[in-house]
Design a protein around this motif. Structure first.
Motif, PDB file in Angstrom:
ATOM      1  N   LYS A  28       0.850  -1.188   0.000  1.00 11.38           N
ATOM      2  CA  LYS A  28       0.000   0.000   0.000  1.00 11.38           C
ATOM      3  C   LYS A  28       0.883   1.234   0.000  1.00 11.38           C
ATOM      4  O   LYS A  28       2.037   1.201   0.421  1.00 11.38           O
ATOM      5  CB  LYS A  28      -0.911   0.020   1.223  1.00 11.38           C
ATOM      6  CG  LYS A  28      -0.194   0.207   2.537  1.00 11.38           C
ATOM      7  CD  LYS A  28      -1.186   0.410   3.679  1.00 11.38           C
ATOM      8  CE  LYS A  28      -0.466   0.714   4.978  1.00 11.38           C
ATOM      9  NZ  LYS A  28      -1.408   1.052   6.074  1.00 11.38           N
ATOM     10  N   LEU A  29       0.319   2.333  -0.454  1.00  9.21           N
ATOM     11  CA  LEU A  29       1.017   3.599  -0.390  1.00  9.21           C
ATOM     12  C   LEU A  29       1.106   4.045   1.062  1.00  9.21           C
ATOM     13  O   LEU A  29       0.166   3.835   1.842  1.00  9.21           O
ATOM     14  CB  LEU A  29       0.286   4.656  -1.210  1.00  9.21           C
ATOM     15  CG  LEU A  29       0.579   4.708  -2.713  1.00  9.21           C
ATOM     16  CD1 LEU A  29      -0.407   5.644  -3.398  1.00  9.21           C
ATOM     17  CD2 LEU A  29       2.006   5.165  -2.961  1.00  9.21           C
ATOM     18  N   ARG A  30       2.185   4.665   1.417  1.00  6.22           N
ATOM     19  CA  ARG A  30       2.298   5.214   2.769  1.00  6.22           C
ATOM     20  C   ARG A  30       1.177   6.221   2.998  1.00  6.22           C
ATOM     21  O   ARG A  30       0.883   7.039   2.134  1.00  6.22           O
ATOM     22  CB  ARG A  30       3.646   5.885   2.944  1.00  6.22           C
ATOM     23  CG  ARG A  30       4.795   4.906   2.929  1.00  6.22           C
ATOM     24  CD  ARG A  30       6.118   5.590   3.047  1.00  6.22           C
ATOM     25  NE  ARG A  30       6.255   6.236   4.355  1.00  6.22           N
ATOM     26  CZ  ARG A  30       7.392   6.730   4.801  1.00  6.22           C
ATOM     27  NH1 ARG A  30       8.474   6.681   4.058  1.00  6.22           N
ATOM     28  NH2 ARG A  30       7.446   7.307   5.983  1.00  6.22           N
ATOM     29  N   GLY A  31       0.537   6.125   4.128  1.00  2.00           N
ATOM     30  CA  GLY A  31      -0.578   7.010   4.452  1.00  2.00           C
ATOM     31  C   GLY A  31      -1.926   6.452   4.056  1.00  2.00           C
ATOM     32  O   GLY A  31      -2.960   6.959   4.486  1.00  2.00           O
ATOM     33  N   SER A  32      -1.923   5.415   3.244  1.00  2.00           N
ATOM     34  CA  SER A  32      -3.178   4.799   2.837  1.00  2.00           C
ATOM     35  C   SER A  32      -3.662   3.840   3.919  1.00  2.00           C
ATOM     36  O   SER A  32      -2.871   3.238   4.628  1.00  2.00           O
ATOM     37  CB  SER A  32      -2.991   4.047   1.523  1.00  2.00           C
ATOM     38  OG  SER A  32      -4.155   3.329   1.189  1.00  2.00           O
ATOM     39  N   ASN A  33      -4.974   3.697   4.006  1.00  2.00           N
ATOM     40  CA  ASN A  33      -5.534   2.784   5.000  1.00  2.00           C
ATOM     41  C   ASN A  33      -5.632   1.357   4.498  1.00  2.00           C
ATOM     42  O   ASN A  33      -5.725   0.424   5.308  1.00  2.00           O
ATOM     43  CB  ASN A  33      -6.930   3.246   5.417  1.00  2.00           C
ATOM     44  CG  ASN A  33      -6.882   4.517   6.244  1.00  2.00           C
ATOM     45  OD1 ASN A  33      -5.931   4.746   6.971  1.00  2.00           O
ATOM     46  ND2 ASN A  33      -7.909   5.337   6.119  1.00  2.00           N
ATOM     47  N   GLU A  34      -5.625   1.179   3.206  1.00  2.00           N
ATOM     48  CA  GLU A  34      -5.875  -0.149   2.656  1.00  2.00           C
ATOM     49  C   GLU A  34      -4.735  -0.603   1.764  1.00  2.00           C
ATOM     50  O   GLU A  34      -4.142   0.185   1.029  1.00  2.00           O
ATOM     51  CB  GLU A  34      -7.177  -0.139   1.852  1.00  2.00           C
ATOM     52  CG  GLU A  34      -8.418   0.104   2.696  1.00  2.00           C
ATOM     53  CD  GLU A  34      -9.695  -0.038   1.901  1.00  2.00           C
ATOM     54  OE1 GLU A  34     -10.775   0.125   2.489  1.00  2.00           O
ATOM     55  OE2 GLU A  34      -9.600  -0.320   0.688  1.00  2.00           O
ATOM     56  N   TYR A  35      -4.498  -1.916   1.825  1.00  2.00           N
ATOM     57  CA  TYR A  35      -3.548  -2.529   0.919  1.00  2.00           C
ATOM     58  C   TYR A  35      -4.212  -2.700  -0.446  1.00  2.00           C
ATOM     59  O   TYR A  35      -5.339  -3.188  -0.536  1.00  2.00           O
ATOM     60  CB  TYR A  35      -3.066  -3.874   1.485  1.00  2.00           C
ATOM     61  CG  TYR A  35      -2.112  -3.696   2.629  1.00  2.00           C
ATOM     62  CD1 TYR A  35      -2.578  -3.545   3.931  1.00  2.00           C
ATOM     63  CD2 TYR A  35      -0.734  -3.635   2.415  1.00  2.00           C
ATOM     64  CE1 TYR A  35      -1.702  -3.341   4.984  1.00  2.00           C
ATOM     65  CE2 TYR A  35       0.148  -3.439   3.468  1.00  2.00           C
ATOM     66  CZ  TYR A  35      -0.342  -3.283   4.751  1.00  2.00           C
ATOM     67  OH  TYR A  35       0.530  -3.079   5.790  1.00  2.00           O
ATOM     68  N   SER A  36      -3.495  -2.297  -1.480  1.00  2.00           N
ATOM     69  CA  SER A  36      -4.111  -2.220  -2.798  1.00  2.00           C
ATOM     70  C   SER A  36      -3.726  -3.352  -3.732  1.00  2.00           C
ATOM     71  O   SER A  36      -4.452  -3.641  -4.691  1.00  2.00           O
ATOM     72  CB  SER A  36      -3.756  -0.880  -3.456  1.00  2.00           C
ATOM     73  OG  SER A  36      -2.344  -0.725  -3.517  1.00  2.00           O
ATOM     74  N   ARG A  37      -2.583  -3.967  -3.487  1.00  2.00           N
ATOM     75  CA  ARG A  37      -2.142  -5.065  -4.350  1.00  2.00           C
ATOM     76  C   ARG A  37      -1.791  -6.252  -3.462  1.00  2.00           C
ATOM     77  O   ARG A  37      -1.182  -6.086  -2.398  1.00  2.00           O
ATOM     78  CB  ARG A  37      -0.923  -4.664  -5.181  1.00  2.00           C
ATOM     79  CG  ARG A  37      -1.135  -3.458  -6.083  1.00  2.00           C
ATOM     80  CD  ARG A  37      -2.080  -3.753  -7.217  1.00  2.00           C
ATOM     81  NE  ARG A  37      -1.554  -4.765  -8.137  1.00  2.00           N
ATOM     82  CZ  ARG A  37      -2.240  -5.240  -9.171  1.00  2.00           C
ATOM     83  NH1 ARG A  37      -3.472  -4.841  -9.393  1.00  2.00           N
ATOM     84  NH2 ARG A  37      -1.691  -6.138  -9.971  1.00  2.00           N
ATOM     85  N   TRP A  38      -2.185  -7.439  -3.935  1.00  2.00           N
ATOM     86  CA  TRP A  38      -2.040  -8.645  -3.128  1.00  2.00           C
ATOM     87  C   TRP A  38      -1.404  -9.758  -3.942  1.00  2.00           C
ATOM     88  O   TRP A  38      -1.597  -9.846  -5.163  1.00  2.00           O
ATOM     89  CB  TRP A  38      -3.427  -9.119  -2.674  1.00  2.00           C
ATOM     90  CG  TRP A  38      -4.146  -8.154  -1.810  1.00  2.00           C
ATOM     91  CD1 TRP A  38      -4.816  -7.030  -2.195  1.00  2.00           C
ATOM     92  CD2 TRP A  38      -4.271  -8.233  -0.397  1.00  2.00           C
ATOM     93  NE1 TRP A  38      -5.353  -6.402  -1.098  1.00  2.00           N
ATOM     94  CE2 TRP A  38      -5.038  -7.118   0.017  1.00  2.00           C
ATOM     95  CE3 TRP A  38      -3.818  -9.143   0.572  1.00  2.00           C
ATOM     96  CZ2 TRP A  38      -5.354  -6.888   1.362  1.00  2.00           C
ATOM     97  CZ3 TRP A  38      -4.136  -8.915   1.890  1.00  2.00           C
ATOM     98  CH2 TRP A  38      -4.891  -7.793   2.283  1.00  2.00           C
TER      99      TRP A  38
END
Length: 119
Positions: free
Chosen positions: A99-109
């Protein structure tokens, strides 16, 4: 796009050690956080450990502190989860995620790797 591929899972006895690897491709990770999440049977997916790619700052869930170590290898673009003193409650599918720093959610798995700890 960033792609993730886990490896290293398997069946082990309680007390054993195991190292999971996550190969990262398709992007630069300077502003990203890499995480390992675990989904136990019948439960939600929980964050086990995370590391900021650039600084190497780490986070661990209370349940794994002192037993798991997360690390990354710049040259190989890999993230690792070294697990010691495994317990049956560590059983689950382990996912590498970003996830991007500061983001609440993981975007790629990644696709996940099964870890089964028997007593």
């Amino acid at each position: 796009q960033v792609q993730l591929a886990e490896s290293g899972g398997g069946p082990v006895q309680a007390g054993a050690s195991l190292r999971l690897s996550c190969a990262v491709s398709g992007g630069t990770l300077t502003n990203y956080v890499m995480g390992w999440l675990r989904q136990a049977p019948g439960k939600e997916r929980d964050l086990v450990a995370a590391i900021t790619w650039s600084e190497g700052r780490t986070y661990y869930a209370e349940s794994v502190k002192g037993r798991f170590v997360i690390s990354r290898d710049f040259a190989k673009n890999e993230v690792f989860l070294q697990m010691y003193s495994l317990k049956p409650e560590d059983t689950g599918v382990y996912y590498c995620a970003v996830k991007l720093r500061g983001s609440n959610e993981y975007s790629r798995w990644g696709q996940g790797t099964q870890v089964t700890v028997s007593s």
